[in-house]
Design an enzyme around this catalytic site. Structure first.
Site, PDB file in Angstrom:
ATOM      1  N   GLY A 110       0.795  -1.222   0.000  1.00 44.55           N
ATOM      2  CA  GLY A 110       0.000   0.000   0.000  1.00 44.55           C
ATOM      3  C   GLY A 110       0.827   1.272   0.000  1.00 44.55           C
ATOM      4  N   TYR A 111       0.147   2.369   0.306  1.00 47.64           N
ATOM      5  CA  TYR A 111       0.687   3.722   0.151  1.00 47.64           C
ATOM      6  C   TYR A 111       1.188   3.857  -1.287  1.00 47.64           C
ATOM      7  CZ  TYR A 111       1.492   8.198   2.202  1.00 47.64           C
ATOM      8  OH  TYR A 111       1.380   9.530   2.507  1.00 47.64           O
ATOM      9  N   GLY A 164       4.973   3.408  -9.155  1.00 45.12           N
ATOM     10  CA  GLY A 164       5.592   2.093  -9.334  1.00 45.12           C
ATOM     11  C   GLY A 164       4.545   0.996  -9.216  1.00 45.12           C
ATOM     12  N   HIS A 165       3.753   1.070  -8.135  1.00 44.98           N
ATOM     13  CA  HIS A 165       2.681   0.082  -7.950  1.00 44.98           C
ATOM     14  C   HIS A 165       1.682   0.154  -9.116  1.00 44.98           C
ATOM     15  CE1 HIS A 165       3.685   1.112  -3.593  1.00 44.98           C
ATOM     16  NE2 HIS A 165       3.926  -0.184  -3.638  1.00 44.98           N
ATOM     17  N   GLN A 187       7.535  -9.853   7.527  1.00 46.79           N
ATOM     18  CA  GLN A 187       8.761  -9.496   6.816  1.00 46.79           C
ATOM     19  C   GLN A 187       9.486  -8.308   7.438  1.00 46.79           C
ATOM     20  OE1 GLN A 187       6.464  -8.811   3.088  1.00 46.79           O
ATOM     21  NE2 GLN A 187       7.819  -7.063   2.769  1.00 46.79           N
ATOM     22  N   ASP A 246      12.774  -4.001  -6.356  1.00 51.04           N
ATOM     23  CA  ASP A 246      13.135  -4.969  -5.307  1.00 51.04           C
ATOM     24  C   ASP A 246      13.716  -6.206  -5.998  1.00 51.04           C
ATOM     25  OD1 ASP A 246      11.855  -3.750  -2.701  1.00 51.04           O
ATOM     26  OD2 ASP A 246      10.455  -3.422  -4.329  1.00 51.04           O
ATOM     27  N   GLN A 301      14.231  -9.545  -4.113  1.00 49.61           N
ATOM     28  CA  GLN A 301      12.931 -10.173  -3.873  1.00 49.61           C
ATOM     29  C   GLN A 301      12.447 -10.882  -5.141  1.00 49.61           C
ATOM     30  OE1 GLN A 301       9.487  -8.323  -1.668  1.00 49.61           O
ATOM     31  NE2 GLN A 301       8.934  -7.672  -3.719  1.00 49.61           N
ATOM     32  N   VAL A 316      10.115   2.405 -11.626  1.00 48.55           N
ATOM     33  CA  VAL A 316       9.567   3.726 -11.953  1.00 48.55           C
ATOM     34  C   VAL A 316      10.256   4.742 -11.039  1.00 48.55           C
ATOM     35  CG1 VAL A 316       7.481   5.141 -12.030  1.00 48.55           C
ATOM     36  CG2 VAL A 316       7.375   2.713 -12.657  1.00 48.55           C
ATOM     37  N   ARG A 365       8.350   4.752   1.122  1.00 50.70           N
ATOM     38  CA  ARG A 365       9.130   5.308   2.236  1.00 50.70           C
ATOM     39  C   ARG A 365       9.701   6.695   1.929  1.00 50.70           C
ATOM     40  NH1 ARG A 365      10.643  -0.506   2.933  1.00 50.70           N
ATOM     41  NH2 ARG A 365      10.032  -1.107   5.042  1.00 50.70           N
TER      42      ARG A 365
HETATM   43  P1  AMP Z   1       5.811  -2.679  -1.772  1.00 47.87           P
HETATM   44  O1  AMP Z   1       4.470  -2.066  -1.582  1.00 47.87           O
HETATM   45  O2  AMP Z   1       6.946  -1.752  -1.499  1.00 47.87           O
HETATM   46  O3  AMP Z   1       5.951  -4.010  -1.095  1.00 47.87           O
HETATM   47  O4  AMP Z   1       5.935  -2.988  -3.327  1.00 47.87           O
HETATM   48  C1  AMP Z   1       4.979  -3.761  -3.994  1.00 47.87           C
HETATM   49  C2  AMP Z   1       5.465  -4.062  -5.385  1.00 47.87           C
HETATM   50  O5  AMP Z   1       5.691  -2.830  -6.067  1.00 47.87           O
HETATM   51  C3  AMP Z   1       6.795  -4.828  -5.403  1.00 47.87           C
HETATM   52  O6  AMP Z   1       6.757  -5.788  -6.448  1.00 47.87           O
HETATM   53  C4  AMP Z   1       7.788  -3.748  -5.695  1.00 47.87           C
HETATM   54  O7  AMP Z   1       8.962  -4.206  -6.340  1.00 47.87           O
HETATM   55  C5  AMP Z   1       6.992  -2.845  -6.623  1.00 47.87           C
HETATM   56  N1  AMP Z   1       7.569  -1.502  -6.638  1.00 47.87           N
HETATM   57  C6  AMP Z   1       7.833  -0.719  -5.565  1.00 47.87           C
HETATM   58  N2  AMP Z   1       8.410   0.429  -5.966  1.00 47.87           N
HETATM   59  C7  AMP Z   1       8.519   0.366  -7.318  1.00 47.87           C
HETATM   60  C8  AMP Z   1       9.029   1.233  -8.326  1.00 47.87           C
HETATM   61  N3  AMP Z   1       9.551   2.417  -8.020  1.00 47.87           N
HETATM   62  N4  AMP Z   1       8.957   0.832  -9.605  1.00 47.87           N
HETATM   63  C9  AMP Z   1       8.432  -0.384  -9.936  1.00 47.87           C
HETATM   64  N5  AMP Z   1       7.928  -1.235  -9.043  1.00 47.87           N
HETATM   65  C10 AMP Z   1       7.977  -0.888  -7.751  1.00 47.87           C
END
Ligand code: AMP
Length: 285
Positions: free
Chosen positions: A31-32, A36-37, A61, A150, A153, A176, A187
């Site tokens: 979330g948030y 990218g998401h 995690q 990530d 991951q 992104v 963050r």
């Molecule tokens: P998170 O909410 O941080 O756990 O991220 C969820 C998904 O969004 C994960 O697959 C991340 O790799 C992807 N993600 C987070 N930030 C970015 C970004 N800047 N560009 C592309 N994917 C992202």
């Protein structure tokens, strides 16, 4: 867009979609939401009948002393953004719903988790595999979408899904970035004004490193350079900066086709990670 909070309801919806022959594209997040998401959701939208996004800040995690409690959350805003991005089902269970009992069965990643973030966040990838195993079973996706941001991951998940016959495809989505190069991250809002000004130096250092690695083929030279540049960011402390083969995350060697230059940097309010992938000279990736 449908909201689902209960595991049983999400599982029933997924079963129904499967019986109707509809493909599910799944986007797991904490979330948030940011662009990218939304890029992940956009890819899922193109390739599937139905897009399911999960929003779950996964306690499993986060280590002791990490930012589970202060991780930014805003479900209302996320729901509006997800709907606009074409998400059909937003699955946002509570921790009690996801973990009704403290399972003593563990899922342990292998060697790929011993380096980079795995070395500085022990148990982190155990928690990632734990939640994804559950989410994959609950949502039954045909494809699941992960960001290259990530990269460790992503590499571990690809291995896990392949080794353990999960019947789904993992899709990689490029990182992104903000206009100044900083990788978008939930963050980033926790950086002070000064830290936000300094943070693009992380990607600048990695990009320079990629250029010099292509030109020189000398990982030691590049590593020295990247560490030196990161060390000069006033408000930051380098957690790690490494060059490895990707996606194996073994040491780089003359046969390696692709390298990753990855770094984690601590500011007062947030630990940020970023990476670049480099196709090695004369090798096809
Ligand atoms: P998170 O909410 O941080 O756990 O991220 C969820 C998904 O969004 C994960 O697959 C991340 O790799 C992807 N993600 C987070 N930030 C970015 C970004 N800047 N560009 C592309 N994917 C992202």
């Amino acid at each position: 867009m449908r909201h689902i909070e209960k595991v049983a309801d999400m599982a029933a919806a997924a079963r129904r979609l499967a019986s109707e022959g509809k493909s599910v594209g799944f986007v797991p997040t904490m979330g948030y939401l940011h662009d990218g998401h939304l890029a992940l959701a956009g890819e899922a939208r193109k390739e599937n009948d139905v897009v399911v996004m999960s929003i779950f800040v996964n306690p499993a995690q986060f280590g002791p002393g990490e930012d589970f409690d202060s991780y930014p959350r805003d479900l209302e805003r996320d729901a509006a953004l997800a709907e606009k991005a074409g998400v059909d089902i937003l699955f946002h269970p509570s921790p009690e719903e996801m973990y009704p009992e403290d399972s003593d069965i563990r899922i342990l990643p292998g060697r790929q988790a011993d380096v980079l973030c795995g070395a500085s966040r022990p148990g982190h990838f155990d928690g990632v595999l734990k939640v994804l195993t559950k989410l994959f079973h609950i949502t039954r996706p045909e494809r699941a979408y992960f960001g290259q941001k990530d990269a460790q991951q992503l590499a571990i998940i690809e291995t896990f899904v392949r080794n353990y016959n999960f019947q789904l495809e993992i899709r990689r989505v490029p990182t992104v970035r903000e206009e100044d190069g900083l990788a978008k991250s939930s963050r980033n809002v926790r950086l002070s004004h000064e830290e936000r000004q300094e943070a693009p130096a992380i990607y600048a250092a990695l990009k320079d490193g990629a250029r010099v690695l292509r030109e020189s083929g000398d990982p030691e030279l590049v590593l020295g350079m990247v560490r030196n540049t990161l060390g000069r960011i006033p408000a930051a402390e380098t957690d790690y900066a490494e060059i490895l083969e990707y996606p194996s995350l073994r040491p780089l060697n003359p046969e390696s086709r692709e390298a990753i230059i990855a770094a984690a940097v601590r500011f007062s309010g947030a630990r940020l990670i970023d990476n670049v992938l480099v196709t090695m000279e004369g090798k096809t990736s």
